[in-house]
Design a protein around this motif. Structure first.
Motif, mmCIF file in Angstrom:
data_model
loop_
_atom_site.group_PDB
_atom_site.id
_atom_site.type_symbol
_atom_site.label_atom_id
_atom_site.label_comp_id
_atom_site.label_asym_id
_atom_site.label_seq_id
_atom_site.Cartn_x
_atom_site.Cartn_y
_atom_site.Cartn_z
ATOM 1 N N LEU A 1 0.941 -1.277 0.025
ATOM 2 C CA LEU A 1 -0.027 0.150 0.118
ATOM 3 C C LEU A 1 0.747 1.123 0.011
ATOM 4 C CD1 LEU A 1 -1.979 -2.448 1.189
ATOM 5 C CD2 LEU A 1 -3.521 -0.284 2.050
ATOM 6 N N GLU A 2 1.960 1.218 0.748
ATOM 7 C CA GLU A 2 2.900 2.459 0.604
ATOM 8 C C GLU A 2 3.438 2.580 -0.562
ATOM 9 O OE1 GLU A 2 5.907 2.053 3.979
ATOM 10 O OE2 GLU A 2 4.382 1.311 5.145
ATOM 11 N N TYR A 3 4.160 1.395 -1.159
ATOM 12 C CA TYR A 3 4.730 1.676 -2.527
ATOM 13 C C TYR A 3 3.459 2.097 -3.498
ATOM 14 C CZ TYR A 3 9.515 -0.441 -1.454
ATOM 15 O OH TYR A 3 10.531 -0.670 -1.098
ATOM 16 N N GLY A 4 2.257 1.751 -3.397
ATOM 17 C CA GLY A 4 1.272 2.064 -4.143
ATOM 18 C C GLY A 4 1.111 3.660 -4.150
ATOM 19 N N ASP A 5 1.018 3.945 -2.751
ATOM 20 C CA ASP A 5 0.757 5.352 -2.508
ATOM 21 C C ASP A 5 1.783 6.223 -3.266
ATOM 22 O OD1 ASP A 5 -1.071 7.310 -1.045
ATOM 23 O OD2 ASP A 5 1.090 7.679 -0.044
ATOM 24 N N SER A 6 3.096 5.793 -3.280
ATOM 25 C CA SER A 6 4.065 6.657 -3.689
ATOM 26 C C SER A 6 4.116 6.501 -5.323
ATOM 27 C CB SER A 6 5.421 6.160 -3.230
ATOM 28 O OG SER A 6 5.923 4.874 -3.908
ATOM 29 N N GLY B 1 1.116 6.793 -6.898
ATOM 30 C CA GLY B 1 -0.020 7.346 -7.305
ATOM 31 C C GLY B 1 -1.251 6.440 -7.432
ATOM 32 N N LEU B 2 -1.170 5.114 -6.590
ATOM 33 C CA LEU B 2 -2.080 4.105 -6.786
ATOM 34 C C LEU B 2 -2.818 3.782 -5.103
ATOM 35 C CD1 LEU B 2 0.206 1.639 -8.757
ATOM 36 C CD2 LEU B 2 -1.993 2.948 -9.591
ATOM 37 N N THR B 3 -3.868 3.287 -5.276
ATOM 38 C CA THR B 3 -4.554 3.012 -4.137
ATOM 39 C C THR B 3 -4.878 1.507 -4.167
ATOM 40 O OG1 THR B 3 -5.658 5.034 -3.821
ATOM 41 C CG2 THR B 3 -6.572 3.236 -2.498
ATOM 42 N N MET B 4 -5.135 0.741 -3.003
ATOM 43 C CA MET B 4 -5.275 -0.639 -3.172
ATOM 44 C C MET B 4 -6.753 -0.922 -2.887
ATOM 45 S SD MET B 4 -3.600 -4.290 -1.981
ATOM 46 C CE MET B 4 -1.985 -3.761 -2.372
ATOM 47 N N LYS B 5 -7.552 -1.697 -3.531
ATOM 48 C CA LYS B 5 -9.018 -1.825 -3.295
ATOM 49 C C LYS B 5 -9.209 -3.387 -3.664
ATOM 50 C CE LYS B 5 -10.478 2.090 -2.443
ATOM 51 N NZ LYS B 5 -10.978 2.622 -1.025
ATOM 52 N N LEU B 6 -9.996 -4.088 -3.062
ATOM 53 C CA LEU B 6 -10.789 -5.280 -3.354
ATOM 54 C C LEU B 6 -11.558 -5.073 -4.477
ATOM 55 C CD1 LEU B 6 -10.568 -8.382 -2.762
ATOM 56 C CD2 LEU B 6 -12.658 -8.075 -1.662
ATOM 57 N N ALA C 1 -6.436 -5.156 -5.972
ATOM 58 C CA ALA C 1 -5.420 -4.690 -7.023
ATOM 59 C C ALA C 1 -5.354 -3.134 -6.706
ATOM 60 C CB ALA C 1 -6.630 -4.773 -8.410
ATOM 61 N N LEU C 2 -4.207 -2.677 -7.536
ATOM 62 C CA LEU C 2 -3.821 -1.418 -7.133
ATOM 63 C C LEU C 2 -4.608 -0.550 -8.384
ATOM 64 C CD1 LEU C 2 -0.103 -2.091 -6.541
ATOM 65 C CD2 LEU C 2 -1.701 -0.883 -4.965
ATOM 66 N N ILE C 3 -5.280 0.738 -7.940
ATOM 67 C CA ILE C 3 -5.806 1.174 -8.894
ATOM 68 C C ILE C 3 -5.306 2.893 -8.973
ATOM 69 C CG2 ILE C 3 -7.902 1.705 -6.939
ATOM 70 C CD1 ILE C 3 -9.835 1.262 -9.622
ATOM 71 N N SER C 4 -5.423 3.538 -10.024
ATOM 72 C CA SER C 4 -4.811 4.816 -10.260
ATOM 73 C C SER C 4 -5.705 5.661 -9.132
ATOM 74 C CB SER C 4 -5.148 5.434 -11.600
ATOM 75 O OG SER C 4 -4.919 6.776 -11.669
ATOM 76 N N LYS C 5 -5.174 6.621 -8.637
ATOM 77 C CA LYS C 5 -5.808 7.679 -7.814
ATOM 78 C C LYS C 5 -6.857 8.557 -8.474
ATOM 79 C CE LYS C 5 -2.511 7.669 -4.097
ATOM 80 N NZ LYS C 5 -1.349 8.358 -3.290
ATOM 81 N N ASP C 6 -6.604 8.744 -9.625
ATOM 82 C CA ASP C 6 -7.348 9.461 -10.538
ATOM 83 C C ASP C 6 -8.687 8.835 -11.098
ATOM 84 O OD1 ASP C 6 -5.729 11.704 -10.584
ATOM 85 O OD2 ASP C 6 -4.710 11.144 -12.340
ATOM 86 N N HIS C 7 -8.917 7.443 -10.700
ATOM 87 C CA HIS C 7 -9.824 6.798 -11.158
ATOM 88 C C HIS C 7 -11.070 6.858 -10.398
ATOM 89 C CE1 HIS C 7 -12.347 3.253 -11.951
ATOM 90 N NE2 HIS C 7 -11.813 3.067 -13.017
ATOM 91 N N PHE D 1 2.480 -9.554 -6.002
ATOM 92 C CA PHE D 1 2.082 -9.461 -7.544
ATOM 93 C C PHE D 1 0.408 -9.113 -7.523
ATOM 94 C CE2 PHE D 1 0.397 -12.318 -11.233
ATOM 95 C CZ PHE D 1 0.762 -11.256 -12.038
ATOM 96 N N TYR D 2 0.339 -7.884 -8.214
ATOM 97 C CA TYR D 2 -1.002 -7.520 -8.319
ATOM 98 C C TYR D 2 -1.449 -6.719 -9.408
ATOM 99 C CZ TYR D 2 -1.290 -7.424 -3.018
ATOM 100 O OH TYR D 2 -1.178 -8.036 -1.887
ATOM 101 N N LYS D 3 -2.745 -6.907 -10.067
ATOM 102 C CA LYS D 3 -2.927 -6.103 -11.236
ATOM 103 C C LYS D 3 -3.161 -4.555 -10.782
ATOM 104 C CE LYS D 3 -6.332 -6.682 -14.878
ATOM 105 N NZ LYS D 3 -7.585 -6.821 -15.398
ATOM 106 N N VAL D 4 -2.799 -3.910 -11.897
ATOM 107 C CA VAL D 4 -3.032 -2.261 -11.854
ATOM 108 C C VAL D 4 -4.282 -1.950 -12.697
ATOM 109 C CG1 VAL D 4 -1.965 0.040 -12.026
ATOM 110 C CG2 VAL D 4 -0.516 -2.246 -11.201
ATOM 111 N N GLU D 5 -5.050 -1.279 -12.158
ATOM 112 C CA GLU D 5 -6.180 -0.643 -12.915
ATOM 113 C C GLU D 5 -6.370 0.692 -13.006
ATOM 114 O OE1 GLU D 5 -8.107 -2.964 -14.145
ATOM 115 O OE2 GLU D 5 -8.181 -4.744 -12.942
ATOM 116 N N GLY D 6 -7.290 1.054 -14.125
ATOM 117 C CA GLY D 6 -7.444 2.529 -14.147
ATOM 118 C C GLY D 6 -6.414 3.425 -15.008
ATOM 119 N N ASP D 7 -5.627 2.683 -16.011
ATOM 120 C CA ASP D 7 -5.017 3.474 -16.823
ATOM 121 C C ASP D 7 -5.832 4.375 -17.492
ATOM 122 O OD1 ASP D 7 -2.142 2.584 -18.658
ATOM 123 O OD2 ASP D 7 -3.340 4.303 -18.628
#
Lengths: 435, 435
Positions: B239-244, B246-251, B269-275, B426-432
């Motif tokens: 979650l920390e790395y994600g935050d740095s 620009g990503l947030t983790m959600k189920l 999954a990690l999701i863009s904070k802009d999503h 290992f996570y999927k990244v959403e919201g590109d």
């Protein structure tokens, strides 16, 4: 398998072209849901001979400049009005009802002004009238309100229902642009018209709020009941102060109903960054609904554009055709339950943001505080900065909840205070946690 | 004025009490919309003699421990099933249909497992079956999908459809809590059950996604088609790395349909904070829908709770009674249009986040890069930090789009690489933006 349904289109502009495209593209899905085909038999245009490329096969659609070729055609069961404007569209729709045709329209101006008359004509002729596309483009918000909240009491609506102004305010807030620069960018990117008056003055949003308010509160709201302030005078300075106080500025359509009285307006307001509406950026729209039982809900999406709007139009066409097949057209009307009573400023309660300039000398703030204190207005947040001009301080306060009347009194008294040089701005603050 | 409609209630727990409250409170609104009254004639409970305070007048509702006293009562037209569980509820609903009663249920477990059977039984008996409350509580998402997107092609759904896990992940991300501490807090505040297994393992979300996927894609999705990963192994470090980054983790419940093949799963999954989904906090739910015509849309609100869920149940009851009055019950069914085909890992495309430990020595990163390069996987972002342990580096990469199969190959080869000590996550990244 039922007979194919013939649609008559009034207007082949941005939305009309989208409708033809969707019908062509999703023939199979429509036939699967409806048990029949749907086709656009004829379409009213100004100039039928003009070459046009709408990105889809016209599939034999007849173009005509004569409204009666559409409205007088007995094969046409559903008329889709996407020509815009008021008087011509109103007459065409009334003619359609008289000819027992169902009507789907995307025309917010018309529905906001003449919704009552149109509903009556539809009901009298046992016809359907749907206008999902008239508010917030592709977002199914009217259905959400009427069907989804059928047994709930909607207490409050807040809407970002104009994409142009939301785009401008997003750019002002994210990139620090002036209103003029942000408007220019919006025009260059196709999010604002060459003449942006009805958007930036808040009129477009007011029309949508009148429609939303009627359906949500079951009371007949006229367009002139909606108090409107546009965004042209927004000073980037207030966006900056807002930002430092955890607030974002948006053009908010606000409507509130306490069971007896209605408040409805459109104005730029500061909203807590924690509020779901605060994250609605650029040209997007969203409607936030507070229901007594459901609590907070929000509907978000594209508020305009050819395909989103056409998709909303087609969701109505599908509803009409289902009603036709079931023999239940003209049965969706529910008379308003309540007489309209608008709230007076005494009853309109909120938090307020105020920025003003005062003499930077001992005792001034205490004098100002006691003015507010005497009116029973207390402060939630205070910022005071010295200005470059001599002896002047810029003061920003956010109040706790108080009535608009109280704030109007405070503003008047402030103006007469020797120590106060100028009142620079005054906004409502939305999205308090205890709302 | 039509005759009053008698409702039979199966279960007077959290949701059932809410239904009784809403019917009592909104009698007038219901009568106005429906042209008739609605009352709860009888209710099935385990122990009718138990003292209970449901916060509303029972208005003469008969309590009974005998299902047949409800299901066999010829005066009851609508059965509301809010008892939960699978087998007993299934039998009761089938009995209700056999007795030509319409059914409204909030039971996601049952609808996810036996939806097909229940739909068939309803159709056979010309009865209505509605279950808006089974997904995302008070949010009218099933109506939104079926009616609002009637002429659109839904390409993708992403849902935050479990409030417990969203609360836990919000606390982990905002307050840096461990999974265990956040779960404990959720339990203390009533957002997690004493036995949270079905929530934190993702099963509850999977049931809702199966229901959403069926309606959105018009194909019959079984519960076992939904791949599920829970949140128990989520490391706050990611979650920390994600935050740095620009990503947030959600189920995230993810479902995608390209016109032929379906992908459906529930996983952190990690999701863009802009999503738009990134701002959905605490116990709130939201469903994001991407329609070919409409583009992005999102429905947000309370995913659970007595009154929001009861309001969704009652919106269904209103729909059933309207259908009864129009004589069109049992007509809302549409057979699935498509045979189900699930995507293989080769066809599942996404961006991925990977964290692993490698020897901190010359040439290592180049060796790893060429491994990815040989598989045609390119990096979008790279972070490398030395760890406190000697000679070890922590490496985080986010890839550009690639297939899951490719990533699985990369992971397998990485594991066999001498220089790689451990694959941590290992996570999927959403919201590109170009999704």
């Amino acid at each position: 398998m039922q007979n194919n349904v013939a649609v008559g289109l009034l207007g082949v502009g941005v939305v009309g072209s989208g409708v033809i495209n969707l019908i062509e593209k999703h023939q199979e899905k429509l036939a699967h849901q409806l048990g029949c085909g749907v086709y656009v038999k004829s379409a009213l245009v100004r100039n039928p001979d003009k070459a046009r490329d709408i990105g889809a096969d016209m599939n034999g659609t007849q173009l005509t400049a004569d409204p009666d070729a559409v409205l007088g055609d007995p094969e046409i069961d559903v008329v889709v009005e996407v020509m815009g404007g008021i008087e011509e569209a109103r007459e065409a729709i009334l003619k359609a009802f008289a000819a027992k045709k169902h009507v789907v329209t995307a025309n917010k101006d018309l529905v906001a002004l003449h919704g009552g008359e149109l509903h009556e004509a539809a009901e009298r002729n046992k016809c359907d009238l749907y206008y999902e596309a008239s508010v917030a483009g592709g977002i199914p918000i009217l259905r959400g309100i009427t069907d989804g909240f059928a047994s709930d009491h909607i207490e409050q609506l807040m809407g970002i229902v104009n994409g142009t102004t939301n785009y401008i305010m997003t750019k002002m807030s994210q990139e620090g642009l002036s209103y003029e620069a942000a408007l220019k960018q919006a025009q260059e990117r196709g999010f604002a018209e060459a003449d942006p008056a009805s958007d930036v003055e808040g009129l477009d949003a007011a029309r949508k709020m009148a429609i939303l308010g009627r359906l949500a509160f079951s009371t007949y709201i006229n367009l002139e009941d909606v108090e409107v302030t546009g965004i042209k005078d927004v000073d980037p300075k207030d966006l900056e102060y807002g930002d430092s106080l955890g607030l974002t500025m948006k053009l908010i359509g606000f409507a509130d109903f306490d069971g007896t009285q209605v408040e409805i307006n459109v104005q730029p307001a500061l909203i807590s960054k924690d509020h779901p509406l605060a994250g609605v950026k650029n040209e997007y729209n969203a409607v936030y609904v507070y229901g007594e039982a459901v609590g907070e809900a929000m509907f978000y999406g594209a508020g305009a554009g050819s395909m989103p709007t056409a998709a909303a139009v087609m969701s109505d066409v599908v509803a009409v055709i289902k009603n036709m097949h079931r023999g239940v057209t003209g049965s969706q009307f529910v008379e308003p339950r309540f007489e309209k009573q608008l709230k007076e400023p005494e009853q309109r309660v909120g938090e307020y943001y105020l920025r003003f300039h005062a003499k930077d000398e001992a005792g001034v703030f205490s004098r100002i505080s006691s003015l507010f204190n005497d009116l029973d207005i207390s402060f939630k947040q205070i910022l005071q900065n010295p200005l470059e001009e001599d002896d002047t301080a810029e003061i920003v306060v956010i109040t706790h909840k108080t009535s608009l009347k109280n704030m109007q009194n405070a503003l008047e008294q402030l103006e007469h205070l020797n120590q106060v040089q100028a009142i620079k701005s005054f906004y409502k603050v939305e999205g308090d946690a205890d709302a």
